[in-house]
Structures are given as C-alpha cells and as structure tokens.
Design a protein around this motif. Structure first.
Motif, PDB file in Angstrom:
ATOM      1  N   VAL A 322     -12.880 -20.361  -5.992  1.00  0.00           N
ATOM      2  CA  VAL A 322     -13.505 -20.470  -4.682  1.00  0.00           C
ATOM      3  C   VAL A 322     -12.458 -20.354  -3.577  1.00  0.00           C
ATOM      4  O   VAL A 322     -12.656 -19.665  -2.570  1.00  0.00           O
ATOM      5  CB  VAL A 322     -14.264 -21.809  -4.554  1.00  0.00           C
ATOM      6  CG1 VAL A 322     -14.662 -22.065  -3.108  1.00  0.00           C
ATOM      7  CG2 VAL A 322     -15.491 -21.801  -5.443  1.00  0.00           C
ATOM      8  N   LEU A 323     -11.314 -21.006  -3.760  1.00  0.00           N
ATOM      9  CA  LEU A 323     -10.254 -20.959  -2.752  1.00  0.00           C
ATOM     10  C   LEU A 323      -9.695 -19.549  -2.613  1.00  0.00           C
ATOM     11  O   LEU A 323      -9.382 -19.104  -1.503  1.00  0.00           O
ATOM     12  CB  LEU A 323      -9.137 -21.943  -3.120  1.00  0.00           C
ATOM     13  CG  LEU A 323      -9.503 -23.428  -3.006  1.00  0.00           C
ATOM     14  CD1 LEU A 323      -8.363 -24.293  -3.535  1.00  0.00           C
ATOM     15  CD2 LEU A 323      -9.825 -23.794  -1.568  1.00  0.00           C
ATOM     16  N   ARG A 324      -9.579 -18.835  -3.741  1.00  0.00           N
ATOM     17  CA  ARG A 324      -9.122 -17.438  -3.679  1.00  0.00           C
ATOM     18  C   ARG A 324     -10.119 -16.571  -2.926  1.00  0.00           C
ATOM     19  O   ARG A 324      -9.749 -15.733  -2.091  1.00  0.00           O
ATOM     20  CB  ARG A 324      -8.891 -16.901  -5.094  1.00  0.00           C
ATOM     21  CG  ARG A 324      -7.614 -17.419  -5.755  1.00  0.00           C
ATOM     22  CD  ARG A 324      -7.284 -16.606  -6.990  1.00  0.00           C
ATOM     23  NE  ARG A 324      -8.242 -16.882  -8.054  1.00  0.00           N
ATOM     24  CZ  ARG A 324      -8.079 -17.809  -8.991  1.00  0.00           C
ATOM     25  NH1 ARG A 324      -6.984 -18.562  -8.977  1.00  0.00           N
ATOM     26  NH2 ARG A 324      -8.986 -17.993  -9.929  1.00  0.00           N
ATOM     27  N   SER A 325     -11.404 -16.764  -3.219  1.00  0.00           N
ATOM     28  CA  SER A 325     -12.451 -15.991  -2.546  1.00  0.00           C
ATOM     29  C   SER A 325     -12.488 -16.308  -1.052  1.00  0.00           C
ATOM     30  O   SER A 325     -12.670 -15.411  -0.219  1.00  0.00           O
ATOM     31  CB  SER A 325     -13.815 -16.295  -3.181  1.00  0.00           C
ATOM     32  OG  SER A 325     -13.829 -15.942  -4.542  1.00  0.00           O
ATOM     33  N   LEU A 326     -12.300 -17.578  -0.737  1.00  0.00           N
ATOM     34  CA  LEU A 326     -12.288 -17.998   0.659  1.00  0.00           C
ATOM     35  C   LEU A 326     -11.147 -17.334   1.411  1.00  0.00           C
ATOM     36  O   LEU A 326     -11.321 -16.849   2.540  1.00  0.00           O
ATOM     37  CB  LEU A 326     -12.157 -19.521   0.733  1.00  0.00           C
ATOM     38  CG  LEU A 326     -11.984 -20.133   2.123  1.00  0.00           C
ATOM     39  CD1 LEU A 326     -13.239 -19.917   2.963  1.00  0.00           C
ATOM     40  CD2 LEU A 326     -11.669 -21.629   2.022  1.00  0.00           C
ATOM     41  N   TRP A 327      -9.969 -17.313   0.812  1.00  0.00           N
ATOM     42  CA  TRP A 327      -8.801 -16.709   1.447  1.00  0.00           C
ATOM     43  C   TRP A 327      -9.035 -15.220   1.709  1.00  0.00           C
ATOM     44  O   TRP A 327      -8.731 -14.708   2.787  1.00  0.00           O
ATOM     45  CB  TRP A 327      -7.580 -16.910   0.558  1.00  0.00           C
ATOM     46  CG  TRP A 327      -6.332 -16.257   1.080  1.00  0.00           C
ATOM     47  CD1 TRP A 327      -5.773 -15.094   0.650  1.00  0.00           C
ATOM     48  CD2 TRP A 327      -5.501 -16.727   2.147  1.00  0.00           C
ATOM     49  NE1 TRP A 327      -4.641 -14.800   1.363  1.00  0.00           N
ATOM     50  CE2 TRP A 327      -4.453 -15.789   2.312  1.00  0.00           C
ATOM     51  CE3 TRP A 327      -5.542 -17.841   2.979  1.00  0.00           C
ATOM     52  CZ2 TRP A 327      -3.461 -15.951   3.265  1.00  0.00           C
ATOM     53  CZ3 TRP A 327      -4.548 -17.983   3.940  1.00  0.00           C
ATOM     54  CH2 TRP A 327      -3.534 -17.053   4.064  1.00  0.00           C
ATOM     55  N   GLU A 328      -9.619 -14.519   0.741  1.00  0.00           N
ATOM     56  CA  GLU A 328      -9.887 -13.094   0.896  1.00  0.00           C
ATOM     57  C   GLU A 328     -10.950 -12.841   1.965  1.00  0.00           C
ATOM     58  O   GLU A 328     -10.812 -11.939   2.793  1.00  0.00           O
ATOM     59  CB  GLU A 328     -10.328 -12.495  -0.437  1.00  0.00           C
ATOM     60  CG  GLU A 328      -9.220 -12.490  -1.490  1.00  0.00           C
ATOM     61  CD  GLU A 328      -9.729 -12.049  -2.851  1.00  0.00           C
ATOM     62  OE1 GLU A 328     -10.940 -11.735  -2.964  1.00  0.00           O
ATOM     63  OE2 GLU A 328      -8.924 -12.021  -3.808  1.00  0.00           O
ATOM     64  N   ARG A 329     -12.003 -13.656   1.947  1.00  0.00           N
ATOM     65  CA  ARG A 329     -13.098 -13.454   2.895  1.00  0.00           C
ATOM     66  C   ARG A 329     -12.659 -13.765   4.324  1.00  0.00           C
ATOM     67  O   ARG A 329     -13.140 -13.138   5.291  1.00  0.00           O
ATOM     68  CB  ARG A 329     -14.283 -14.354   2.492  1.00  0.00           C
ATOM     69  CG  ARG A 329     -15.478 -14.275   3.451  1.00  0.00           C
ATOM     70  CD  ARG A 329     -16.107 -12.895   3.420  1.00  0.00           C
ATOM     71  NE  ARG A 329     -17.121 -12.739   4.446  1.00  0.00           N
ATOM     72  CZ  ARG A 329     -16.894 -12.302   5.673  1.00  0.00           C
ATOM     73  NH1 ARG A 329     -15.631 -11.992   6.046  1.00  0.00           N
ATOM     74  NH2 ARG A 329     -17.853 -12.143   6.531  1.00  0.00           N
ATOM     75  N   MET A 330     -11.759 -14.695   4.493  1.00  0.00           N
ATOM     76  CA  MET A 330     -11.312 -15.107   5.813  1.00  0.00           C
ATOM     77  C   MET A 330     -10.727 -13.953   6.612  1.00  0.00           C
ATOM     78  O   MET A 330     -10.859 -13.887   7.840  1.00  0.00           O
ATOM     79  CB  MET A 330     -10.278 -16.229   5.678  1.00  0.00           C
ATOM     80  CG  MET A 330      -9.858 -16.867   6.983  1.00  0.00           C
ATOM     81  SD  MET A 330      -8.763 -18.289   6.714  1.00  0.00           S
ATOM     82  CE  MET A 330      -7.270 -17.451   6.128  1.00  0.00           C
ATOM     83  N   TRP A 331     -10.118 -12.994   5.916  1.00  0.00           N
ATOM     84  CA  TRP A 331      -9.437 -11.896   6.602  1.00  0.00           C
ATOM     85  C   TRP A 331     -10.329 -10.705   6.874  1.00  0.00           C
ATOM     86  O   TRP A 331      -9.862  -9.621   7.236  1.00  0.00           O
ATOM     87  CB  TRP A 331      -8.209 -11.478   5.810  1.00  0.00           C
ATOM     88  CG  TRP A 331      -7.234 -12.613   5.688  1.00  0.00           C
ATOM     89  CD1 TRP A 331      -6.925 -13.336   4.593  1.00  0.00           C
ATOM     90  CD2 TRP A 331      -6.485 -13.213   6.751  1.00  0.00           C
ATOM     91  NE1 TRP A 331      -6.036 -14.321   4.870  1.00  0.00           N
ATOM     92  CE2 TRP A 331      -5.734 -14.287   6.190  1.00  0.00           C
ATOM     93  CE3 TRP A 331      -6.361 -12.964   8.117  1.00  0.00           C
ATOM     94  CZ2 TRP A 331      -4.880 -15.088   6.976  1.00  0.00           C
ATOM     95  CZ3 TRP A 331      -5.534 -13.748   8.885  1.00  0.00           C
ATOM     96  CH2 TRP A 331      -4.800 -14.792   8.311  1.00  0.00           C
ATOM     97  N   GLY A 332     -11.638 -10.895   6.738  1.00  0.00           N
ATOM     98  CA  GLY A 332     -12.585  -9.871   7.148  1.00  0.00           C
ATOM     99  C   GLY A 332     -13.308  -9.199   6.002  1.00  0.00           C
ATOM    100  O   GLY A 332     -12.880  -9.261   4.851  1.00  0.00           O
ATOM    101  N   ASN A 333     -14.426  -8.532   6.353  1.00  0.00           N
ATOM    102  CA  ASN A 333     -15.229  -7.842   5.337  1.00  0.00           C
ATOM    103  C   ASN A 333     -14.969  -6.342   5.331  1.00  0.00           C
ATOM    104  O   ASN A 333     -15.726  -5.581   4.788  1.00  0.00           O
ATOM    105  CB  ASN A 333     -16.724  -8.123   5.573  1.00  0.00           C
ATOM    106  CG  ASN A 333     -17.183  -7.718   6.978  1.00  0.00           C
ATOM    107  OD1 ASN A 333     -16.459  -7.041   7.708  1.00  0.00           O
ATOM    108  ND2 ASN A 333     -18.372  -8.147   7.347  1.00  0.00           N
TER     109      ASN A 333
END
Length: 333
Positions: A322-333
């Motif tokens: 979840v933390l990895r996904s959160l980090w990736e999503r934070m920087w845009g879609n």
C-alpha cells in the motif's frame, strides 16, 4: 496527530509560555501535557471496543478538561519545583495552553475532537493526516535548536517562535490545498454529469499532495483521488452501500452508535458469511485494488444482547504494498 507531533507542539508551547523563567523544564512539562489527552486510549483498553472508540478524543480533548486539569497539574508541579522562579499561576498557564493546543491540532485530522464536550459535536476539518513529516520534522528541528541554548538567550526564543510560525503556516497551507482539491473534485463531478448529495475530502497518508474524496450518490458512494501532479481527468470508483445486508440488525443500538461514529459514511460488506461495518471516512488502502480493503473495518458479531464488534486486523505485508502504491500515485496519474 501522532504522539511525537503532540510532544513537539506541547514542548514548544511550554517554552513560549514559561521558557524564559524555567528553561528546559518548560519544554519538559509542555511535552508531558501534550501527551496527556491521549491517555484516553489507555482507558479504552479496559472498556468494550465500541465504547473505547466513542470516548477516543472525547472529554480528554475538550476545553472543559483543559480548564479543569491545568490548575491541578500547575499546583502539583509548583510543589515539586518550589525553588524555581515560577508561581502556581505560571505553571497552570503553561499546562492550560499545552493541553488545549493538543485537541486544537487534532481537530484538523479526519477523526477530529469533541472540543466542546459535553455537547455532541466533533470537529474534524480533515486537512492533514495524523502523521505528516512536513509538519513535524521542521518543527522538531527548531525545537532542538532552541533547547540547546540558555534560557535567557534571545536566539532560543527566536528558534522556538520560528517553529511555531512555520508549523502554523504549513497548517494554513493544507487548508488552501484542501480547498483547491475540493474544487477539482466538484468540477470533475460536474463535467461527468454526476448528481450527488454530499462530498467528503481528506489528504492521503503522510502528505498533502494526494487527496481522496467520498461522494454520496444515494444507494452507493463514488470514491476518487486527485494528485496535484495529475495530468488526466479524475476517475471515480463505484462502491455500493449495501446497508440492506444488516437486515434486522439495522435498528440495533450497536449500529446506531457506529453510524454516529462514522457520521453515516459507511458501507456494509459480507465476507465468508460474516458482516463488516466499514467506516468510509478513512477510505481504503488502495483505490486501484481489485477487492477494496477499508482502513477502518469492524466485524459485526451476533450476541445475546444484539451485536458486538471486533476491529479487523491489518496485514503488515499488505501495508508495505500500500505504501509503495501510495508513493507512486502521489506523483500523478
């Protein structure tokens, strides 16, 4: 907010109130006072799970509590440090401000506080996550710089004041970011011709770049996310409320109390024959996951008196993903 943040805030407030007279003792007792309201979690361990949830951030986070406890704690510390150049009134003033700033800060989170207890009103501005490094770390650095200097040093007061100013400015900034993200969500709903009755927004974990929204569309919710680095339109995920799964349990006292806690933002799910009450205010772990997993979910267990609850356990390994996904999503879609 998390314990470290409350300790830092309490210490900084203690220094601002009494640091010039008593030095690092002001920081010490301010830090202690900053943690006292959260002792309600210890009390909760001796209560049933539902009552423990209800009392969290209740009376101990109220103005009444701060007013009542400050003179008592002030008197106690004044007796311990009789030779220190501070009166009972001085110590009481320190404890009041260190105690009251704790719930004032917590009011900015999703869980909120019952600042005006005994009135049934929970303040929750939802503009900062309970752990936000950008709020806490600069604040902590300024506090450390201050505590290393003599109590009479002007630089000591300067560093402490800067910590309070920077943290407060950042808090104001999060309110601005919440307003902008809210406008982005409502604009997306309008562009997609989606009718809704309510919308609830909050920041994602550990940052204020990524924001989440819950939208009430009747018998279901739409869940969406928006990052300030996004380049594509906001997409919403359909999640049915499924309140009908409750059946005869719908009017039980347990469900009424859970509805009040969740402020009616909840879904009901069934898994392996068991019913779960999912508090939607805290969202899901991963919005893109095939099967959504809610951050706060309670198993509803039938009992002779109606229903009891058990908080669902969290999988540490799943949390890493979840933390990895959160980090990736934070920087845009």
């Amino acid at each position: 907010m998390d314990s470290l943040t409350q300790i830092v805030l309490g210490a900084a407030v203690g220094e601002a109130v009494l640091g010039k007279k008593v030095g690092n003792k002001a920081m010490l007792y301010g830090a202690i006072a900053g943690t006292i309201p959260d002792l309600d979690t210890i009390v909760g361990k001796f209560l049933d799970p539902l009552t423990a949830i209800e009392i969290h951030r209740g009376i101990s986070h109220s103005i009444v509590f701060s007013i009542a406890m400050a003179p008592l704690l002030g008197w106690l510390v004044s007796q311990i440090h009789r030779k220190v150049n501070a009166t009972w009134k001085d110590w009481s003033w320190l404890f009041f401000w260190a105690l009251i700033t704790h719930p004032l800060l917590d009011a900015h989170t999703t869980w909120g506080t019952q600042l005006f207890w005994p009135f049934d009103l929970r303040l929750a501005y939802q503009n900062i996550f309970v752990i936000d490094p950008l709020y806490t770390l600069p604040f902590l650095i300024f506090l450390i710089l201050a505590m290393r200097l003599p109590k009479t040093s002007p630089k000591r007061r300067k560093w402490n004041r800067l910590g309070l100013i920077v943290s407060s400015v950042y808090m104001l900034l999060t309110l601005v970011l919440k307003g902008i993200s809210y406008q982005k969500f409502t604009a997306a709903l309008e562009e997609q011709n989606i009718e809704y009755t309510a919308i609830d927004t909050r920041p994602a974990a550990f940052n204020t770049i990524l924001w989440y929204a819950n939208i009430d569309v009747g018998d279901a919710y739409l869940l969406g996310d928006y990052s300030f680095f996004d380049t594509k339109p906001i997409e919403f995920r359909f999640v049915p409320k499924d309140h009908q799964f409750l059946g005869d349990y719908k009017d039980t006292e347990t469900i009424k109390r859970l509805e009040a806690i969740a402020q009616n933002w909840y879904t009901i799910s069934r898994k392996y024959g068991n019913l779960y009450f999912n508090d939607l205010r805290f969202g899901v772990y991963d919005l893109d996951a095939k099967n959504l997993s809610f951050v706060f979910s309670y198993e509803l267990i039938p009992a002779k008196t109606g229903l009891t609850i058990k908080e669902s356990e969290r999988d540490p390994e799943a949390m890493k993903q979840v933390l990895r996904s959160l980090w990736e999503r934070m920087w845009g879609n």
